[in-house]
Design an enzyme around this catalytic site. Structure first.
Site, mmCIF file in Angstrom:
data_model
loop_
_atom_site.group_PDB
_atom_site.id
_atom_site.type_symbol
_atom_site.label_atom_id
_atom_site.label_comp_id
_atom_site.label_asym_id
_atom_site.label_seq_id
_atom_site.Cartn_x
_atom_site.Cartn_y
_atom_site.Cartn_z
ATOM 1 N N ASP A 60 0.864 -1.172 0.000
ATOM 2 C CA ASP A 60 0.000 0.000 0.000
ATOM 3 C C ASP A 60 0.907 1.230 0.000
ATOM 4 O O ASP A 60 1.498 1.580 1.014
ATOM 5 C CB ASP A 60 -0.909 0.012 1.230
ATOM 6 C CG ASP A 60 -1.903 1.171 1.202
ATOM 7 O OD1 ASP A 60 -1.783 2.046 0.310
ATOM 8 O OD2 ASP A 60 -2.792 1.215 2.073
ATOM 9 N N HIS A 126 -5.990 8.722 -23.430
ATOM 10 C CA HIS A 126 -5.790 7.328 -23.817
ATOM 11 C C HIS A 126 -5.019 7.279 -25.128
ATOM 12 O O HIS A 126 -4.804 8.318 -25.771
ATOM 13 C CB HIS A 126 -7.130 6.603 -23.948
ATOM 14 C CG HIS A 126 -7.672 6.097 -22.649
ATOM 15 N ND1 HIS A 126 -7.014 5.165 -21.880
ATOM 16 C CD2 HIS A 126 -8.808 6.402 -21.969
ATOM 17 C CE1 HIS A 126 -7.714 4.909 -20.787
ATOM 18 N NE2 HIS A 126 -8.810 5.658 -20.810
ATOM 19 N N ILE A 128 -5.679 6.678 -28.127
ATOM 20 C CA ILE A 128 -6.243 7.373 -29.287
ATOM 21 C C ILE A 128 -5.973 8.874 -29.224
ATOM 22 O O ILE A 128 -5.783 9.527 -30.263
ATOM 23 C CB ILE A 128 -7.758 7.083 -29.403
ATOM 24 C CG1 ILE A 128 -8.298 7.542 -30.759
ATOM 25 C CG2 ILE A 128 -8.531 7.715 -28.238
ATOM 26 C CD1 ILE A 128 -9.724 7.088 -31.020
ATOM 27 N N ASP A 156 0.163 2.997 -27.064
ATOM 28 C CA ASP A 156 0.529 2.232 -25.874
ATOM 29 C C ASP A 156 1.775 1.379 -26.083
ATOM 30 O O ASP A 156 2.676 1.372 -25.237
ATOM 31 C CB ASP A 156 -0.625 1.299 -25.469
ATOM 32 C CG ASP A 156 -1.692 2.013 -24.655
ATOM 33 O OD1 ASP A 156 -1.382 3.041 -24.041
ATOM 34 O OD2 ASP A 156 -2.841 1.539 -24.661
#
Length: 377
Positions: A60, A126, A128, A156
């Site tokens: 964490d 993203h 695109i 990506d």
């Protein structure tokens, strides 16, 4: 095993681009430890091919104890990879300055869409979006139609994960001379722009038109395109050079047709495309594959992902492998003296937590305490 044997990488878990880059490093022999989120603990990832070849610890990173463990890992590593928005790692307490204070030789690799600076850096996006801004998306699509996203191969993976891996390798090589690590700022907008370099040169020579589907290699030329076969499948044609084009015409049974339009005049391309379309539609994909087998016509069947793993050439080269019961691409490229071994299946998130903590000097009592405090899982 592999050319990166002995290189230690700490990967703070992310999505798509960074996992691909770290997969490449793991495939080539690096020891990659992925730091998973507490919410991922114990959840199997058998279908996550990008996660192959790792070990996993669950931390964490919103706790001081979790950050301290990560800093200890960075102190013993060659590379740390993170894919947060700019500033997030610093706010959590493991930015480059903190990590490199503990380990001046550390290569700190950052994977983002927009990069670490610029007006868009703090905003969401993203694949695109990144390839839209870089100009890459404008190249893909049919004439007169809207741009078509080439899945997320260009942003990506090609412009992101692969460039991340190259950046890490370059920084490791430079470290051998300087003895110092550095920060690698890998951005998908930069990487996807880099992939378009040739087209900027072609435009400058008036050899590339900005209209989609109007050029030699964007589906504009009928001898570099795909065609539907009699069974509804597709054939890829890439006969650019004159000799290859001649072989294409021979295979299609068009070599002796004196009325065939001159391919060198783009005004003839629509008529030539219609001739090819009509002929190719008369046979199945398998029949055309047999016709062109062994020729230099640059014709190939368009295969689906499952079909690709069964293609004779790919089988002969071992292009695909089975990892944990899932067929997927094998590591690439190949090495003559230090070949990479077969990839290991994806780890169960947190499976290596205790072993990693013990290697950092935590005894069992401390490990139990860390679990109880929610810092590790």
């Amino acid at each position: 095993m592999g050319p990166l044997d002995g290189v230690k990488v700490v990967e703070v878990a992310g999505l798509a681009a960074a996992p691909l880059g770290c997969m490449v490093l793991a495939d080539l022999g690096a020891e990659v430890l992925r730091v998973d989120r507490l919410t991922a603990a114990g959840k199997p990832l058998p279908d996550d091919a990008l996660s192959r070849g790792r070990r996993s610890i669950v931390l964490d990173l919103k706790t001081g104890e979790g950050i301290e463990i990560l800093l200890r890992l960075a102190a013993a590593a060659d590379v740390l990879v993170e894919a947060f928005r700019p500033g997030v790692a610093e706010r959590l307490g493991f930015g480059p300055r903190v990590c490199q204070d503990r380990n001046p030789r550390l290569v700190y690799a950052r994977m983002t869409g927009w990069g670490q600076d610029g007006p868009l850096a703090p905003t969401a996006g993203h694949d695109i979006d990144y390839i839209a801004i870089s100009g890459a998306l404008s190249l893909v699509g049919r004439a007169g139609e809207r741009p078509v996203p080439p899945v997320n191969l260009v942003g990506d993976f090609g412009g992101g994960g692969m460039l991340l891996a190259i950046g890490v390798l370059a920084a490791l090589l430079e470290r051998e001379r300087s003895g110092q690590g550095q920060v690698v700022d890998a951005a998908m907008v930069d990487g996807s722009a880099l992939l378009t370099t040739i087209f900027h040169g072609l435009r400058a020579r008036n050899s590339w038109r900005d209209e989609r589907g109007a050029n030699l290699i964007d589906g504009g030329a009928p001898f570099y395109d795909t065609y539907q076969t009699a069974d509804g499948e597709y054939l890829a044609v890439g006969a650019l050079e004159p000799a290859f084009y001649a072989a294409l015409l021979t295979g299609l049974g068009l070599a002796d047709y004196a009325d065939l339009p001159d391919r060198n005049d783009p005004a003839n391309w629509p008529a030539l495309r219609e001739r090819f379309r009509t002929v190719i539609a008369q046979r199945t994909r398998a029949e055309w594959t047999e016709v062109f087998a062994g020729s230099d016509a640059c014709v190939a069947p368009v295969l689906s992902l499952p079909e690709a793993s069964k293609a004779p050439h790919n089988i002969a080269r071992g292009t695909f492998a089975e990892v944990g019961g899932l067929t997927q691409p094998a590591p690439a490229p190949r090495f003559s003296r230090t070949p990479a071994g077969p990839p290991r299946p994806p780890p169960l998130p947190g499976a290596d937590t205790d072993a990693v903590l013990a290697s950092l000097g935590y005894d069992q009592t401390a490990i139990v305490a860390l679990r109880a405090h929610g810092a590790a899982g």
